[in-house]
Write a protein that holds these residues in place. Structure first.
Motif, PDB file in Angstrom:
ATOM      1  N   ALA A 137       0.821   7.231  -8.460  1.00  0.00           N
ATOM      2  CA  ALA A 137       1.778   6.538  -7.585  1.00  0.00           C
ATOM      3  C   ALA A 137       1.670   5.033  -7.780  1.00  0.00           C
ATOM      4  O   ALA A 137       2.687   4.342  -7.901  1.00  0.00           O
ATOM      5  N   TYR A 138       0.451   4.498  -7.821  1.00  0.00           N
ATOM      6  CA  TYR A 138       0.285   3.058  -8.033  1.00  0.00           C
ATOM      7  C   TYR A 138       0.730   2.637  -9.433  1.00  0.00           C
ATOM      8  O   TYR A 138       1.316   1.568  -9.604  1.00  0.00           O
ATOM      9  N   GLU A 139       0.483   3.485 -10.425  1.00  0.00           N
ATOM     10  CA  GLU A 139       0.968   3.177 -11.773  1.00  0.00           C
ATOM     11  C   GLU A 139       2.492   3.073 -11.760  1.00  0.00           C
ATOM     12  O   GLU A 139       3.071   2.188 -12.388  1.00  0.00           O
ATOM     13  N   HIS A 140       3.149   3.985 -11.039  1.00  0.00           N
ATOM     14  CA  HIS A 140       4.603   3.954 -10.938  1.00  0.00           C
ATOM     15  C   HIS A 140       5.076   2.700 -10.200  1.00  0.00           C
ATOM     16  O   HIS A 140       6.013   2.026 -10.635  1.00  0.00           O
ATOM     17  N   VAL A 141       4.425   2.379  -9.091  1.00  0.00           N
ATOM     18  CA  VAL A 141       4.816   1.208  -8.290  1.00  0.00           C
ATOM     19  C   VAL A 141       4.795  -0.046  -9.151  1.00  0.00           C
ATOM     20  O   VAL A 141       5.691  -0.892  -9.068  1.00  0.00           O
ATOM     21  N   LYS A 142       3.802  -0.176 -10.015  1.00  0.00           N
ATOM     22  CA  LYS A 142       3.686  -1.365 -10.871  1.00  0.00           C
ATOM     23  C   LYS A 142       4.827  -1.483 -11.878  1.00  0.00           C
ATOM     24  O   LYS A 142       5.052  -2.546 -12.438  1.00  0.00           O
ATOM     25  N   THR A 143       5.574  -0.390 -12.104  1.00  0.00           N
ATOM     26  CA  THR A 143       6.713  -0.445 -13.019  1.00  0.00           C
ATOM     27  C   THR A 143       7.979  -0.917 -12.319  1.00  0.00           C
ATOM     28  O   THR A 143       8.967  -1.229 -12.981  1.00  0.00           O
ATOM     29  N   LEU A 144       7.977  -0.962 -11.000  1.00  0.00           N
ATOM     30  CA  LEU A 144       9.154  -1.379 -10.242  1.00  0.00           C
ATOM     31  C   LEU A 144       9.251  -2.908 -10.244  1.00  0.00           C
ATOM     32  O   LEU A 144       8.235  -3.590 -10.039  1.00  0.00           O
ATOM     33  N   PRO A 145      10.453  -3.451 -10.461  1.00  0.00           N
ATOM     34  CA  PRO A 145      10.604  -4.917 -10.537  1.00  0.00           C
ATOM     35  C   PRO A 145      10.020  -5.658  -9.336  1.00  0.00           C
ATOM     36  O   PRO A 145       9.420  -6.730  -9.495  1.00  0.00           O
ATOM     37  N   GLU A 146      10.138  -5.105  -8.163  1.00  0.00           N
ATOM     38  CA  GLU A 146       9.656  -5.766  -6.945  1.00  0.00           C
ATOM     39  C   GLU A 146       8.142  -5.946  -6.932  1.00  0.00           C
ATOM     40  O   GLU A 146       7.603  -6.853  -6.299  1.00  0.00           O
ATOM     41  N   PHE A 147       7.430  -5.061  -7.645  1.00  0.00           N
ATOM     42  CA  PHE A 147       5.961  -5.065  -7.593  1.00  0.00           C
ATOM     43  C   PHE A 147       5.294  -5.397  -8.928  1.00  0.00           C
ATOM     44  O   PHE A 147       4.060  -5.446  -8.997  1.00  0.00           O
ATOM     45  N   GLU A 148       6.090  -5.631  -9.986  1.00  0.00           N
ATOM     46  CA  GLU A 148       5.471  -5.903 -11.270  1.00  0.00           C
ATOM     47  C   GLU A 148       4.618  -7.163 -11.187  1.00  0.00           C
ATOM     48  O   GLU A 148       4.892  -8.064 -10.411  1.00  0.00           O
ATOM     49  N   ASN A 149       3.560  -7.166 -11.957  1.00  0.00           N
ATOM     50  CA  ASN A 149       2.577  -8.256 -11.976  1.00  0.00           C
ATOM     51  C   ASN A 149       1.762  -8.350 -10.692  1.00  0.00           C
ATOM     52  O   ASN A 149       1.113  -9.374 -10.452  1.00  0.00           O
ATOM     53  N   ASP A 167      -1.355  16.522 -16.178  1.00  0.00           N
ATOM     54  CA  ASP A 167      -2.613  16.387 -16.915  1.00  0.00           C
ATOM     55  C   ASP A 167      -3.202  14.979 -16.782  1.00  0.00           C
ATOM     56  O   ASP A 167      -4.222  14.682 -17.383  1.00  0.00           O
ATOM     57  N   GLY A 168      -2.542  14.122 -15.999  1.00  0.00           N
ATOM     58  CA  GLY A 168      -2.966  12.731 -15.867  1.00  0.00           C
ATOM     59  C   GLY A 168      -3.901  12.499 -14.702  1.00  0.00           C
ATOM     60  O   GLY A 168      -4.524  13.434 -14.175  1.00  0.00           O
ATOM     61  N   ASN A 169      -3.993  11.243 -14.293  1.00  0.00           N
ATOM     62  CA  ASN A 169      -4.812  10.845 -13.146  1.00  0.00           C
ATOM     63  C   ASN A 169      -4.340  11.548 -11.879  1.00  0.00           C
ATOM     64  O   ASN A 169      -3.272  12.162 -11.854  1.00  0.00           O
ATOM     65  N   ASN A 170      -5.096  11.400 -10.802  1.00  0.00           N
ATOM     66  CA  ASN A 170      -4.678  11.992  -9.529  1.00  0.00           C
ATOM     67  C   ASN A 170      -3.359  11.379  -9.076  1.00  0.00           C
ATOM     68  O   ASN A 170      -2.940  10.331  -9.571  1.00  0.00           O
ATOM     69  N   PHE A 171      -2.693  12.036  -8.139  1.00  0.00           N
ATOM     70  CA  PHE A 171      -1.354  11.618  -7.736  1.00  0.00           C
ATOM     71  C   PHE A 171      -1.323  10.229  -7.099  1.00  0.00           C
ATOM     72  O   PHE A 171      -0.348   9.509  -7.234  1.00  0.00           O
ATOM     73  N   ILE A 172      -2.396   9.850  -6.417  1.00  0.00           N
ATOM     74  CA  ILE A 172      -2.429   8.522  -5.808  1.00  0.00           C
ATOM     75  C   ILE A 172      -2.470   7.457  -6.904  1.00  0.00           C
ATOM     76  O   ILE A 172      -1.723   6.476  -6.865  1.00  0.00           O
ATOM     77  N   ALA A 173      -3.332   7.642  -7.894  1.00  0.00           N
ATOM     78  CA  ALA A 173      -3.401   6.689  -9.005  1.00  0.00           C
ATOM     79  C   ALA A 173      -2.069   6.639  -9.747  1.00  0.00           C
ATOM     80  O   ALA A 173      -1.594   5.556 -10.111  1.00  0.00           O
ATOM     81  N   LYS A 176       0.838  -1.200   0.000  1.00  0.00           N
ATOM     82  CA  LYS A 176       0.000   0.000   0.000  1.00  0.00           C
ATOM     83  C   LYS A 176       0.871   1.247   0.000  1.00  0.00           C
ATOM     84  O   LYS A 176       1.837   1.346   0.768  1.00  0.00           O
ATOM     85  N   VAL A 177       0.528   2.226  -0.854  1.00  0.00           N
ATOM     86  CA  VAL A 177       1.199   3.522  -0.822  1.00  0.00           C
ATOM     87  C   VAL A 177       0.715   4.221   0.446  1.00  0.00           C
ATOM     88  O   VAL A 177      -0.478   4.485   0.600  1.00  0.00           O
ATOM     89  N   THR A 178       1.644   4.475   1.360  1.00  0.00           N
ATOM     90  CA  THR A 178       1.266   5.053   2.651  1.00  0.00           C
ATOM     91  C   THR A 178       1.728   6.494   2.832  1.00  0.00           C
ATOM     92  O   THR A 178       1.342   7.143   3.795  1.00  0.00           O
ATOM     93  N   HIS A 179       2.550   6.981   1.893  1.00  0.00           N
ATOM     94  CA  HIS A 179       3.001   8.372   2.001  1.00  0.00           C
ATOM     95  C   HIS A 179       3.333   8.899   0.609  1.00  0.00           C
ATOM     96  O   HIS A 179       3.989   8.205  -0.174  1.00  0.00           O
ATOM     97  N   ILE A 180       2.836  10.104   0.322  1.00  0.00           N
ATOM     98  CA  ILE A 180       3.144  10.785  -0.932  1.00  0.00           C
ATOM     99  C   ILE A 180       3.485  12.228  -0.584  1.00  0.00           C
ATOM    100  O   ILE A 180       2.758  12.878   0.173  1.00  0.00           O
ATOM    101  N   SER A 181       4.593  12.709  -1.132  1.00  0.00           N
ATOM    102  CA  SER A 181       4.940  14.119  -0.956  1.00  0.00           C
ATOM    103  C   SER A 181       5.702  14.579  -2.186  1.00  0.00           C
ATOM    104  O   SER A 181       6.210  13.774  -2.958  1.00  0.00           O
ATOM    105  N   GLY A 182       5.754  15.874  -2.391  1.00  0.00           N
ATOM    106  CA  GLY A 182       6.521  16.393  -3.508  1.00  0.00           C
ATOM    107  C   GLY A 182       5.904  17.617  -4.121  1.00  0.00           C
ATOM    108  O   GLY A 182       5.131  18.338  -3.486  1.00  0.00           O
ATOM    109  N   ASN A 183       6.236  17.818  -5.382  1.00  0.00           N
ATOM    110  CA  ASN A 183       5.742  18.972  -6.115  1.00  0.00           C
ATOM    111  C   ASN A 183       5.543  18.578  -7.567  1.00  0.00           C
ATOM    112  O   ASN A 183       5.663  17.405  -7.913  1.00  0.00           O
ATOM    113  N   LYS A 184       5.280  19.579  -8.422  1.00  0.00           N
ATOM    114  CA  LYS A 184       4.981  19.247  -9.820  1.00  0.00           C
ATOM    115  C   LYS A 184       6.160  18.653 -10.572  1.00  0.00           C
ATOM    116  O   LYS A 184       5.981  18.056 -11.624  1.00  0.00           O
TER     117      LYS A 184
END
Length: 87
Positions: A71-83, A63-69, A25-33
């Motif tokens: 974040a999950y799209e990014h997580v799925k690209t990481l080898p540890e979480f793919e599939n 211009d994309g989905n919200n930052f939480i969505a 689960k993504v439990t923390h998001i921070s940052g800027n544009k």
């Protein structure tokens, strides 16, 4: 929103333990544009004990989905979480 995927981690004695239905689960998001930093916390199962935390970063699509969505799209690209399965 979360991901479910098997994970193997070393316990405090150096022995590998596998969790078939680990819950990520993504439990923390921070940052800027320009850059978002996220923390993914992994649990033994949806209502289980915390196993570990993983940090990562990505450049958000303003211009994309919200930052939480995103974040999950990014997580799925990481080898540890793919599939991983959406849950």
């Amino acid at each position: 929103m979360a991901l479910q995927k098997e994970i193997t981690v070393a316990d405090s004695f150096g022995e590998d333990r596998t969790f078939d239905n680990a819950y990520h689960k993504v439990t923390h998001i921070s940052g800027n544009k320009g850059m978002m930093q996220i923390v993914v916390t992994t649990y033994t199962q949806a209502d289980g004990s915390k196993i570990k935390e993983t940090s990562s970063g990505f450049e958000p699509d303003l211009d994309g989905n919200n930052f939480i969505a995103q974040a999950y799209e990014h997580v799925k690209t990481l080898p540890e979480f793919e599939n991983g399965s959406d849950v």
